[in-house]
Design a protein around this motif. Sequence first.
Motif: not given
Length: 400
Positions: A219, A260, A267, A345-346
């Motif tokens: 993130q 994370g 993710r 990253d998201a």
Amino acid sequence: MARKTRKTRKRLKPATQLVHGGIERSQFGENAEALFLTQSFVYDSAEQAAARFEGKEPGFIYARFANPTVAMFEERMRLLEGAEAARATASGMAAVTASMLCHLRAGDHVVAAKALFGSCRYVVEDLLPRYGITSTLVDGTDLDQWREARTPDTKTFFLETPTNPTLEVLDIESIAGIAHEVGARLIVDNVFATPVLQRPLELGADVVVYSATKHIDGQGRVLAGVILADNAFIDDHLHTFLRQTGPSLSAFNAWVMLKGLETLEIRVKRQSETAALLADRLADHKKVQRVYYPGRPDHPQYELAKRQMAGPSTLIAFEVKGGRKGAFNMLNELRVIGISNNLGDAKSLITHPSTTTHQRLSEAARREFGITQALVRLSVGLEDPQDLTDDLVNALDTLG
Ligand SMILES: Cc1ncc(COP(=O)(O)O)c(C=O)c1O
């Protein structure tokens, strides 16, 4: 820590280890991992302090050596990777540099793939030679070049796979075999693959390094690195190097990484699924010259990627028609995808490697591994795949 709770059993599946691995609870029984924001530790007696320093009693001494929150992060990474030991560092580059400097000395030789992240190339090509450690760069996809580059002084092979930014897939098992024939170690930078998609130690690598800054945080918040290896490497080489030179991870950053890790698997799976869709959509667009994606049958190492990895990649590289101008124009038209050299990253992020991450290389050196002025690298995030498709297609459609 005042009270140890249930030890995580080794045989738990990765998704469970990502959530529970390495937890050590204090006397308060907190559910979320505790953040021990302390530099030092107080001893019950002078004798105890002396025993800790002598290594006769286990326990924490000083945060440059170890910290309980950092230790939880290291243990979770160790379980996930199936390594004997793990040590965290302040950044991915600290991990890469320490993994080499901790055991190499003047007169040693390193063989590395040419296709490396710019800073890793700096370490191999510019930094190590200053200390009398020579290096040879090879085309990582050509096993004969790895064989021929070896000298009697070769101690280390170094590679990343998939490579940054053109996503070449290198054969870890074969390259490890070539290294081991001459007693050298293979260090794999597994940043692009993540521990979810590729397990280098099981394929014969000796050391795995990560920039946890990327997918492990996931993130875009803080920097961290990790080095995973067997106990002998950590005890004989890395432990003292880290302790005395001090590239230690902060407790706060380790805590962010622990949180994370909890969502890493979902993710990465979701991001690779979206990347596979986008890669196909990009390949069909008339303003796209070429797509590099290991999950597509037109990728040169498609079969190897299928064998070696549990899924293709959360990143895509592609060439836009119109060279640098075309690439810049497209980037400037994007509304959802951000222009940034970061990855994992998201949020989806896109960069033009020849003017950013690989800017310090000469144009000729970049061309050797496919970094043309037309190339862009897309790190796929967690947005709705349709919004990402629309953003890319709209931006490409505006190119004249
Ligand atoms: C393949 C690879 N290795 C290492 C690093 C360095 O990581 P950090 O920025 O955490 O130092 C990066 C960063 O982009 C990378 O892409």
